[in-house]
Design an enzyme around this catalytic site. Structure first.
Site, PDB file in Angstrom:
ATOM      1  N   SER A  97       0.303  -1.287  -0.168  1.00 40.57           N
ATOM      2  CA  SER A  97       0.370  -0.187   0.190  1.00 40.57           C
ATOM      3  C   SER A  97       0.933   0.966   0.090  1.00 40.57           C
ATOM      4  CB  SER A  97      -0.849   0.155   1.138  1.00 40.57           C
ATOM      5  OG  SER A  97      -2.115   0.716   0.562  1.00 40.57           O
ATOM      6  N   LEU A  98       0.605   1.756   0.883  1.00 42.59           N
ATOM      7  CA  LEU A  98       1.917   3.277   1.197  1.00 42.59           C
ATOM      8  C   LEU A  98       3.092   2.916   0.383  1.00 42.59           C
ATOM      9  CD1 LEU A  98       3.098   6.094   1.699  1.00 42.59           C
ATOM     10  CD2 LEU A  98       2.832   5.063   4.665  1.00 42.59           C
TER      11      LEU A  98
END
Length: 249
Positions: A97-98
């Site tokens: 994700s991030l």
């Protein structure tokens, strides 16, 4: 290694399954609100063949008293400053994700400023950097932030109902969402290593088109693997993901 670099390594890097028998290193970058501990099971699944280093961003768990970093560039610059003195070729990056865009930016810094970049980037549960969408989660009130966390399934709801835990968790999540939602990839940003993209079949924020678009960010091609599950498919598929990583490396 200088005392300063040793201190930085202690702060930024966790090794849950130390091994002297590895043939490669894998650096794992966690999701928004996440910590290095998210990769504990994966590290054990990859040992002893792969030495797994997990990144601990500032402001969480044992780094709780440190200032939060709320931009991808700040996170990438700081991680790169530590890792450039620590890694030995061959090494690869895994970002969830991030963490996928942080890993992408750290990889770019390695390619631009050192003789050896990663041999592969594993981008997990994240759309390609070139796909821009307006993100406003970091601007929501606390209840709105909690609603997004619950929607993605990354944290037990009971934890988020505890006022003391919310006070600890939400500032970290908000800073991380601000980082990823305000991130813009430099035009034409590409790596010279292959990219493997992993995604959950029912991820509400990462579509098939998002996965395919990673092709624009490497000169060496991409491959993709979709697992049953949502944004946090990894929770249920550690052995399969470990096998895919070993096969790719």
């Amino acid at each position: 290694m200088s005392q300063q670099h040793a201190h930085d390594d202690d702060s930024w890097i966790r090794r849950f399954a130390p091994t002297a028998q590895s043939t490669a290193q894998l650096v794992c970058f966690p999701h928004a609100g996440g910590s290095a501990g998210y990769f504990r099971l994966l590290a054990h699944a990859l040992a002893p063949g792969i030495d797994t280093l997990a990144i601990q961003y500032p402001g969480r768990q044992d780094r709780h008293g440190e200032p939060l970093l709320d931009s991808v560039d700040e996170l990438a610059d700081a991680a790169f400053a530590v890792l450039r003195h620590r890694l030995e070729a061959p090494f690869a990056f895994f970002g969830h994700s991030l963490g996928a865009v942080v890993a992408f930016e750290v990889a770019r810094r390695f390619e631009q400023q050192t003789p050896h970049g990663p041999v592969r980037l594993f981008a997990s549960s994240r759309r390609a950097p070139s796909i821009a969408r307006e993100g406003t989660v970091h601007l929501r009130d606390d209840d709105g932030l909690v609603a997004e966390i619950v929607r993605l399934g990354g944290t037990d709801r009971s934890v988020l109902e505890d006022p003391e835990m919310r006070e600890l968790i939400l500032p970290v999540v908000r800073a991380d969402y601000r980082a990823v939602e305000t991130y813009t990839a430099p035009p034409g940003a590409r790596l010279t290593c292959p990219v493997s993209v992993f995604a959950g079949a029912s991820d509400p924020v990462t579509s098939a088109a998002d996965v395919t678009a990673w092709e624009a960010h490497t000169t060496k091609g991409t491959d993709a693997q979709v697992f049953d599950g949502g944004h946090f498919y990894l929770d249920q598929h550690v052995p399969e993901v470990a096998s895919a990583i070993v096969g790719a490396l």
